[in-house]
Write an enzyme that holds these catalytic residues in place. Structure first.
Site, PDB file in Angstrom:
ATOM      1  N   ASP A 134       0.774  -1.238   0.000  1.00  0.00           N
ATOM      2  CA  ASP A 134       0.000   0.000   0.000  1.00  0.00           C
ATOM      3  C   ASP A 134       0.813   1.300   0.000  1.00  0.00           C
ATOM      4  O   ASP A 134       0.248   2.382  -0.037  1.00  0.00           O
ATOM      5  CB  ASP A 134      -0.967   0.008   1.193  1.00  0.00           C
ATOM      6  CG  ASP A 134      -0.226  -0.183   2.513  1.00  0.00           C
ATOM      7  OD1 ASP A 134       1.021  -0.087   2.527  1.00  0.00           O
ATOM      8  OD2 ASP A 134      -0.904  -0.435   3.533  1.00  0.00           O
ATOM      9  N   ARG A 192      13.275  11.395   5.721  1.00  0.00           N
ATOM     10  CA  ARG A 192      14.667  11.013   5.929  1.00  0.00           C
ATOM     11  C   ARG A 192      15.557  11.687   4.895  1.00  0.00           C
ATOM     12  O   ARG A 192      15.087  12.110   3.837  1.00  0.00           O
ATOM     13  CB  ARG A 192      14.821   9.498   5.977  1.00  0.00           C
ATOM     14  CG  ARG A 192      14.267   8.760   4.791  1.00  0.00           C
ATOM     15  CD  ARG A 192      14.428   7.259   4.991  1.00  0.00           C
ATOM     16  NE  ARG A 192      14.242   6.552   3.732  1.00  0.00           N
ATOM     17  CZ  ARG A 192      14.399   5.250   3.572  1.00  0.00           C
ATOM     18  NH1 ARG A 192      14.774   4.499   4.585  1.00  0.00           N
ATOM     19  NH2 ARG A 192      14.208   4.693   2.393  1.00  0.00           N
ATOM     20  N   ASP A 269      19.078  -4.508  -2.342  1.00  0.00           N
ATOM     21  CA  ASP A 269      18.304  -3.267  -2.473  1.00  0.00           C
ATOM     22  C   ASP A 269      18.378  -2.447  -1.188  1.00  0.00           C
ATOM     23  O   ASP A 269      17.914  -1.311  -1.157  1.00  0.00           O
ATOM     24  CB  ASP A 269      16.838  -3.567  -2.823  1.00  0.00           C
ATOM     25  CG  ASP A 269      16.211  -4.569  -1.884  1.00  0.00           C
ATOM     26  OD1 ASP A 269      16.758  -5.682  -1.737  1.00  0.00           O
ATOM     27  OD2 ASP A 269      15.180  -4.258  -1.262  1.00  0.00           O
TER      28      ASP A 269
HETATM   29  P1  AMP Z   1      12.197  -3.668   2.504  1.00  0.00           P
HETATM   30  O1  AMP Z   1      12.269  -5.116   2.844  1.00  0.00           O
HETATM   31  O2  AMP Z   1      11.429  -2.836   3.478  1.00  0.00           O
HETATM   32  O3  AMP Z   1      13.515  -3.075   2.148  1.00  0.00           O
HETATM   33  O4  AMP Z   1      11.288  -3.585   1.201  1.00  0.00           O
HETATM   34  C1  AMP Z   1      11.522  -4.300   0.028  1.00  0.00           C
HETATM   35  C2  AMP Z   1      10.734  -3.689  -1.093  1.00  0.00           C
HETATM   36  O5  AMP Z   1       9.352  -3.692  -0.786  1.00  0.00           O
HETATM   37  C3  AMP Z   1      11.102  -2.255  -1.404  1.00  0.00           C
HETATM   38  O6  AMP Z   1      11.038  -2.082  -2.790  1.00  0.00           O
HETATM   39  C4  AMP Z   1      10.015  -1.472  -0.707  1.00  0.00           C
HETATM   40  O7  AMP Z   1       9.815  -0.213  -1.293  1.00  0.00           O
HETATM   41  C5  AMP Z   1       8.808  -2.381  -0.846  1.00  0.00           C
HETATM   42  N1  AMP Z   1       7.837  -2.192   0.227  1.00  0.00           N
HETATM   43  C6  AMP Z   1       7.961  -2.529   1.527  1.00  0.00           C
HETATM   44  N2  AMP Z   1       6.848  -2.192   2.221  1.00  0.00           N
HETATM   45  C7  AMP Z   1       5.999  -1.626   1.339  1.00  0.00           C
HETATM   46  C8  AMP Z   1       4.684  -1.063   1.425  1.00  0.00           C
HETATM   47  N3  AMP Z   1       4.008  -1.008   2.566  1.00  0.00           N
HETATM   48  N4  AMP Z   1       4.149  -0.572   0.291  1.00  0.00           N
HETATM   49  C9  AMP Z   1       4.798  -0.613  -0.878  1.00  0.00           C
HETATM   50  N5  AMP Z   1       6.012  -1.129  -1.030  1.00  0.00           N
HETATM   51  C10 AMP Z   1       6.621  -1.631   0.056  1.00  0.00           C
HETATM   52 MG    MG Z   2      14.379  -1.586   1.438  1.00  0.00          MG
END
Ligand code: AMP
Ligand code: MG
Length: 518
Positions: A134, A192, A269
């Protein structure tokens, strides 16, 4: 509020030609223009004055409605165009394809005090990269990112920074334990700040798509703005670029090991090209010293991102970056040499880091053994890393040694004589080793206290601040924020935070168990 807006990223990199905010694969572009979501009832709950002042935003200005609306995405700063970045990544060892800023939206660039900063909102709504999620963030994960990124900065660990923490006024549905029990939580937005939010995955995505033209152009941009000392674009400068990223990555991970920080999700990433700590998700701080510990329940089976494996994963991630850069370098030898050097440098730098934690500044052939046996001892019974190293600077002779470590032990019952003997022997060796140091005990203590923090953001501390914030009380956030500005200082008035994790927090969600749900 007058900001010195600059536009390098959006003017020097190719943008997505599609302007609709629909979820899709975005090719031949580094970013997509996107607007943050308007929120119901935004409220700023904390501001980092240090960060604001670095951006030349006054305290008065941070209290304005204009500031509130900017840092919650409700107003777009004049003549700026927010955007989300396109990147891919290896997640838990596997190529995951396009990921991108799914819930981060970059607002603008600011030039301040001769530095260029990118300001980004986390949790400000959907982007073309939101995939199935979301684009929002909840209060608990936002408090954790906000407090930890500023705490890292004050610990002297390279990191992205935080400017503000706000409530959106909306609610967000999350299944914290991924067990089919979703519930509504308060939505929040962190603003941030970093010189760049580029990640390894930004380069990997072009390599995966065999888009060498855009890969090269992004590397050229990165060198020009972030590694200007490397000179004009050439295969040679691309190799030097990789070398510097490798060195910064190692430097960062040595810092993490020093302070006992476990990132929790070191996917490519989440690896900053500048060697910054980025994306504070299910991270945690070691309490008991334990190489096999990870706070991330999503990783509890293989523990890929456990404390002791962070240096290896840094190297693994650099291999992925090397593969991504290969098409513009076309020579494996220099890349392999850099990766081999990482291993050599890791041994040396981690050894030197441990020596400083022990207050050893001269050289002695037995130091490797002394450090090795300490690491073994620390894992005999649960021993608090922060308390142990901080108290070690008070070591004067073997007789008080056990008193010192007792404070770091989580349990004093059933400590076998074998364990006691091992500690006794270690302190005996340490004591005689100290005889060979030139510094006085007071000088040694001062140096040790500058690398062994007294106050860290223990997982239960964040959780307490989150529980209060959830009820609308933000005083603990402020208290911890102030405490963590001086992590190496004694702060006698705050000594209650120099304590082992309380028992109630041992197996509590949010304290020892964190998932990626945020
Ligand atoms: P992370 O594990 O938080 O680094 O997220 C991995 C990927 O999922 C990244 O591309 C984030 O932008 C995406 N992501 C994580 N949470 C959300 C969210 N609530 N809505 C959209 N994208 C998300
Ligand atoms: Mg991330």
């Amino acid at each position: 509020m007058k900001l010195r807006i600059k536009e390098t990223f959006t003017t020097e990199n190719p943008s997505d030609s599609i302007l609709e905010n629909t979820r899709r694969q975005v090719t031949e572009a580094v970013f997509s223009y996107v607007k943050p979501k308007k929120t119901k009832e935004p409220k700023v709950i904390h501001v980092s004055r240090e960060m604001a002042s670095d951006l030349q935003i006054s305290e008065q200005e941070t209290k304005s409605d204009f500031f509130k609306n900017i840092v919650t995405g409700n107003t777009i700063y004049p003549n700026t165009r927010p955007y989300a970045m396109c990147y891919g990544g290896h997640q838990f060892g596997n190529w995951a394809g396009q990921l991108g800023d799914g819930r981060a939206i970059n607002l603008f660039e600011i030039e301040s005090h001769n530095k260029n900063w990118k300001v980004q909102l986390k949790g400000a709504g959907e982007t073309p990269y939101s995939r199935t999620a979301d684009g929002l963030a909840v209060l608990r994960s936002s408090v954790r990112e906000y407090l930890c990124s500023e705490a890292m900065f004050h610990l002297g660990v390279p990191t992205t920074r935080a400017l503000s923490l706000s409530l959106s006024g909306d609610t967000v549905l999350r299944d914290v334990l991924y067990d089919g029990n979703p519930a509504y939580e308060k939505g929040a937005i962190v603003s941030r700040v970093a010189p760049s939010f580029l990640r390894f995955g930004n380069y990997e995505i072009f390599a995966a798509r065999k888009d060498v033209k855009n890969l090269r152009s992004l590397v050229n941009y990165t060198i020009k703005h972030h590694f200007p000392n490397l000179g004009n674009p050439s295969k040679k400068s691309y190799v030097s670029f990789f070398k510097e990223v490798s060195e910064r990555t190692l430097e960062l991970i040595i810092h993490w090991q020093r302070v006992g920080f476990v990132h929790g999700v070191m996917n490519t990433d989440n690896m900053s090209i500048l060697g910054l700590t980025i994306d504070f998700g299910p991270y945690g701080w070691l309490e008991g010293f334990d190489y096999s510990w990870t706070p991330n329940t999503t990783d509890s089976q293989h523990k890929r991102y456990r404390y002791g494996n962070q240096p290896n994963i840094g190297l693994w991630n650099l291999y992925q970056l090397a593969n991504a850069l290969y098409p513009i370098i076309e020579d494996v030898v220099p890349l392999e040499n850099i990766l081999d050097q990482y291993k050599v440098d890791f041994e040396e730098k981690s050894f030197q880091m441990m020596k400083t934690k022990l207050g050893l500044f001269s050289n002695h052939e037995n130091d490797v053994n002394l450090i090795q046996s300490l690491e073994d001892n620390l894992q005999l019974v649960e021993t608090d890393m922060t308390i142990f190293f901080r108290n070690l600077s008070d070591f004067s002779d073997e007789k008080i040694a056990f008193e010192l470590i007792k404070k770091a032990f989580y349990t004093l019952e059933n400590i076998s004589s074998d364990v006691k003997n091992k500690w006794h022997l270690w302190f005996k060796n340490y004591s005689s080793r100290l005889q060979q140091e030139l510094l006085s005990p007071a000088q040694r203590k001062e140096k040790m206290n500058a690398v062994n923090p007294k106050y860290i953001l223990r997982n239960y501390m964040s959780q307490m601040a989150i529980d209060e914030a959830d009820k609308g009380n933000y005083t603990l956030i402020d208290e911890l924020f102030k405490l963590l500005k001086k992590p190496y200082s004694e702060q006698p008035e705050n000594v209650k935070w120099f304590a082992k994790r309380p028992e109630w927090a041992r197996n509590k969600v949010g304290c020892s168990m964190l998932s990626c749900s945020s």
